[in-house]
Design a protein around this motif. Structure first.
Motif, PDB file in Angstrom:
ATOM      1  N   GLN A  37       0.854  -1.171   0.000  1.00  0.00           N
ATOM      2  CA  GLN A  37       0.000   0.000   0.000  1.00  0.00           C
ATOM      3  C   GLN A  37       0.900   1.234   0.000  1.00  0.00           C
ATOM      4  O   GLN A  37       1.868   1.294   0.759  1.00  0.00           O
ATOM      5  CB  GLN A  37      -0.904   0.016   1.239  1.00  0.00           C
ATOM      6  N   ILE A  38       0.571   2.224  -0.833  1.00  0.00           N
ATOM      7  CA  ILE A  38       1.421   3.404  -0.928  1.00  0.00           C
ATOM      8  C   ILE A  38       0.602   4.656  -0.659  1.00  0.00           C
ATOM      9  O   ILE A  38      -0.581   4.742  -1.005  1.00  0.00           O
ATOM     10  CB  ILE A  38       2.107   3.493  -2.308  1.00  0.00           C
ATOM     11  N   GLY A  39       1.222   5.612   0.002  1.00  0.00           N
ATOM     12  CA  GLY A  39       0.550   6.869   0.272  1.00  0.00           C
ATOM     13  C   GLY A  39       1.548   7.999   0.459  1.00  0.00           C
ATOM     14  O   GLY A  39       2.739   7.765   0.707  1.00  0.00           O
ATOM     15  N   ILE A  40       1.062   9.231   0.300  1.00  0.00           N
ATOM     16  CA  ILE A  40       1.850  10.427   0.596  1.00  0.00           C
ATOM     17  C   ILE A  40       1.349  10.912   1.950  1.00  0.00           C
ATOM     18  O   ILE A  40       0.252  11.462   2.055  1.00  0.00           O
ATOM     19  CB  ILE A  40       1.662  11.515  -0.477  1.00  0.00           C
ATOM     20  N   LEU A  41       2.129  10.678   2.994  1.00  0.00           N
ATOM     21  CA  LEU A  41       1.656  10.909   4.356  1.00  0.00           C
ATOM     22  C   LEU A  41       2.531  11.918   5.093  1.00  0.00           C
ATOM     23  O   LEU A  41       3.710  12.072   4.798  1.00  0.00           O
ATOM     24  CB  LEU A  41       1.659   9.593   5.146  1.00  0.00           C
ATOM     25  N   GLU A  42       1.932  12.587   6.076  1.00  0.00           N
ATOM     26  CA  GLU A  42       2.701  13.398   7.001  1.00  0.00           C
ATOM     27  C   GLU A  42       3.415  12.459   7.973  1.00  0.00           C
ATOM     28  O   GLU A  42       2.989  11.334   8.209  1.00  0.00           O
ATOM     29  CB  GLU A  42       1.777  14.352   7.760  1.00  0.00           C
ATOM     30  N   TYR A  43       4.512  12.936   8.548  1.00  0.00           N
ATOM     31  CA  TYR A  43       5.282  12.099   9.465  1.00  0.00           C
ATOM     32  C   TYR A  43       4.415  11.612  10.628  1.00  0.00           C
ATOM     33  O   TYR A  43       4.539  10.467  11.070  1.00  0.00           O
ATOM     34  CB  TYR A  43       6.496  12.870   9.988  1.00  0.00           C
ATOM     35  N   ALA A  44       3.527  12.471  11.118  1.00  0.00           N
ATOM     36  CA  ALA A  44       2.664  12.070  12.238  1.00  0.00           C
ATOM     37  C   ALA A  44       1.743  10.927  11.834  1.00  0.00           C
ATOM     38  O   ALA A  44       1.474  10.021  12.637  1.00  0.00           O
ATOM     39  CB  ALA A  44       1.843  13.262  12.723  1.00  0.00           C
ATOM     40  N   GLU A  45       1.271  10.956  10.574  1.00  0.00           N
ATOM     41  CA  GLU A  45       0.401   9.873  10.084  1.00  0.00           C
ATOM     42  C   GLU A  45       1.165   8.567   9.987  1.00  0.00           C
ATOM     43  O   GLU A  45       0.639   7.486  10.297  1.00  0.00           O
ATOM     44  CB  GLU A  45      -0.174  10.243   8.725  1.00  0.00           C
ATOM     45  N   VAL A  46       2.434   8.637   9.550  1.00  0.00           N
ATOM     46  CA  VAL A  46       3.258   7.436   9.480  1.00  0.00           C
ATOM     47  C   VAL A  46       3.464   6.862  10.880  1.00  0.00           C
ATOM     48  O   VAL A  46       3.354   5.657  11.111  1.00  0.00           O
ATOM     49  CB  VAL A  46       4.618   7.737   8.820  1.00  0.00           C
ATOM     50  N   THR A  47       3.747   7.757  11.825  1.00  0.00           N
ATOM     51  CA  THR A  47       3.960   7.324  13.209  1.00  0.00           C
ATOM     52  C   THR A  47       2.741   6.577  13.737  1.00  0.00           C
ATOM     53  O   THR A  47       2.867   5.514  14.361  1.00  0.00           O
ATOM     54  CB  THR A  47       4.263   8.533  14.110  1.00  0.00           C
ATOM     55  N   GLU A  48       1.556   7.106  13.477  1.00  0.00           N
ATOM     56  CA  GLU A  48       0.339   6.451  13.953  1.00  0.00           C
ATOM     57  C   GLU A  48       0.117   5.114  13.263  1.00  0.00           C
ATOM     58  O   GLU A  48      -0.310   4.144  13.880  1.00  0.00           O
ATOM     59  CB  GLU A  48      -0.873   7.368  13.734  1.00  0.00           C
ATOM     60  N   SER A  49       0.442   5.037  11.964  1.00  0.00           N
ATOM     61  CA  SER A  49       0.256   3.781  11.234  1.00  0.00           C
ATOM     62  C   SER A  49       1.203   2.697  11.732  1.00  0.00           C
ATOM     63  O   SER A  49       0.961   1.504  11.530  1.00  0.00           O
ATOM     64  CB  SER A  49       0.451   4.003   9.734  1.00  0.00           C
ATOM     65  N   LEU A  50       2.279   3.120  12.384  1.00  0.00           N
ATOM     66  CA  LEU A  50       3.251   2.173  12.927  1.00  0.00           C
ATOM     67  C   LEU A  50       2.880   1.693  14.330  1.00  0.00           C
ATOM     68  O   LEU A  50       3.576   0.871  14.910  1.00  0.00           O
ATOM     69  CB  LEU A  50       4.637   2.831  12.970  1.00  0.00           C
ATOM     70  N   GLY A  73       1.855   4.093  16.830  1.00  0.00           N
ATOM     71  CA  GLY A  73       2.011   5.188  17.779  1.00  0.00           C
ATOM     72  C   GLY A  73       3.465   5.516  18.041  1.00  0.00           C
ATOM     73  O   GLY A  73       4.370   4.735  17.721  1.00  0.00           O
ATOM     74  N   PRO A  74       3.727   6.701  18.620  1.00  0.00           N
ATOM     75  CA  PRO A  74       5.103   7.176  18.807  1.00  0.00           C
ATOM     76  C   PRO A  74       5.956   6.325  19.737  1.00  0.00           C
ATOM     77  O   PRO A  74       7.183   6.396  19.689  1.00  0.00           O
ATOM     78  CB  PRO A  74       4.919   8.597  19.364  1.00  0.00           C
ATOM     79  N   GLU A  75       5.332   5.503  20.591  1.00  0.00           N
ATOM     80  CA  GLU A  75       6.090   4.694  21.544  1.00  0.00           C
ATOM     81  C   GLU A  75       6.317   3.265  21.069  1.00  0.00           C
ATOM     82  O   GLU A  75       6.868   2.443  21.803  1.00  0.00           O
ATOM     83  CB  GLU A  75       5.382   4.695  22.908  1.00  0.00           C
ATOM     84  N   GLN A  76       5.938   2.956  19.839  1.00  0.00           N
ATOM     85  CA  GLN A  76       6.143   1.617  19.260  1.00  0.00           C
ATOM     86  C   GLN A  76       7.628   1.394  19.012  1.00  0.00           C
ATOM     87  O   GLN A  76       8.278   2.179  18.329  1.00  0.00           O
ATOM     88  CB  GLN A  76       5.367   1.491  17.952  1.00  0.00           C
ATOM     89  N   LEU A  77       8.188   0.316  19.559  1.00  0.00           N
ATOM     90  CA  LEU A  77       9.602   0.008  19.349  1.00  0.00           C
ATOM     91  C   LEU A  77       9.821  -0.520  17.934  1.00  0.00           C
ATOM     92  O   LEU A  77       9.136  -1.427  17.478  1.00  0.00           O
ATOM     93  CB  LEU A  77      10.087  -1.035  20.358  1.00  0.00           C
ATOM     94  N   LEU A  78      10.794   0.080  17.223  1.00  0.00           N
ATOM     95  CA  LEU A  78      11.076  -0.295  15.839  1.00  0.00           C
ATOM     96  C   LEU A  78      12.571  -0.404  15.617  1.00  0.00           C
ATOM     97  O   LEU A  78      13.376   0.168  16.363  1.00  0.00           O
ATOM     98  CB  LEU A  78      10.529   0.763  14.871  1.00  0.00           C
ATOM     99  N   GLY A 119       8.464   7.516  17.237  1.00  0.00           N
ATOM    100  CA  GLY A 119       8.540   8.974  17.238  1.00  0.00           C
ATOM    101  C   GLY A 119       9.962   9.476  17.159  1.00  0.00           C
ATOM    102  O   GLY A 119      10.261  10.433  16.432  1.00  0.00           O
ATOM    103  N   ALA A 120      10.871   8.817  17.882  1.00  0.00           N
ATOM    104  CA  ALA A 120      12.273   9.234  17.896  1.00  0.00           C
ATOM    105  C   ALA A 120      12.945   8.919  16.563  1.00  0.00           C
ATOM    106  O   ALA A 120      13.716   9.735  16.032  1.00  0.00           O
ATOM    107  CB  ALA A 120      13.015   8.547  19.039  1.00  0.00           C
TER     108      ALA A 120
END
Length: 205
Positions: free
Chosen positions: A44-57, A59-64, A150-151
């Motif tokens: 799936q491809i999209g043009i997203l804001e960084y905050a939207e990417v963070t949520e799709s992952l 949330g900001p506290e998701q370990l990656l 988020g980091a």
């Protein structure tokens, strides 16, 4: 073309095809590396804001696990692979017979294994662009980071703020038959490089 949002539907379809080829190449290469079948869903491809990417992952506290590559040659910019810990665990379990550590702290050998997988994935996407456009793309040795979403995303957001406040996000799902793990591919090409890609594909008037 002045910003990512200027891409029309045909140009987005071209990026989807690049994502399809890159993901397919990556799945084939990983199958050989892990010595087992690796399947992949339609990206799936999209043009997203960084905050939207963070949520799709998650949330900001998701370990990656983040692997960031610089692009050079005919195309300049950045490509980043974000691996959820389940996928990192799959890699380490198959290659080394060890689990992904709960604290996220990898030793040198584990880091090298993850980086090698990143090299395969980055090379697959760079080659996909090259196959479709005839352009030459070189990739750097990856920077490896294990942190919260988020980091991790704050680094490209700051560094590439002069390019765009949005990002090209390709989301896919890798599976070895019994386990699945989501991965995200983030592309931030310089706008003139994106223009060059579209011109090579005959998609710029």
């Amino acid at each position: 073309m002045e910003k990512y949002e200027d891409l029309d539907e045909m140009q987005l379809d071209a990026l989807r095809e690049i994502g399809n080829i890159g993901s397919g190449n990556a799945a084939t290469a990983l199958s050989e590396m892990l010595n087992r079948q690796v399947d992949i869903t339609v990206p799936q491809i999209g043009i997203l804001e960084y905050a939207e990417v963070t949520e799709s992952l998650g949330g900001p506290e998701q370990l990656l696990v983040g692997l960031m590559f610089q692009l050079h040659g005919d195309v300049t910019g950045m490509i980043m692979f974000l691996l959820k810990k389940e996928f990192a665990h799959l890699i380490l379990q198959e290659l080394m017979g060890i689990p992904f550590p709960e604290n996220g702290e990898l030793d040198e050998m584990s880091s090298s294994a993850i980086q090698e997988v990143g090299n395969i994935m980055a090379g697959s996407f760079a080659n996909a662009i090259g196959e479709m456009t005839g352009l030459t793309i070189d990739i750097t040795v990856p920077d490896l980071c294990i942190d919260m979403a988020g980091a991790i995303l704050s680094a490209p957001a700051i560094y590439y703020a002069n390019i765009s406040d949005k990002i090209i996000c390709i989301e896919d799902e890798l599976s070895n038959g019994t386990k699945g793990a989501g991965t995200h591919v983030l592309m931030v090409p310089e706008v003139d490089s994106l223009q060059k890609i579209m011109e090579s594909l005959g998609l710029v008037l």
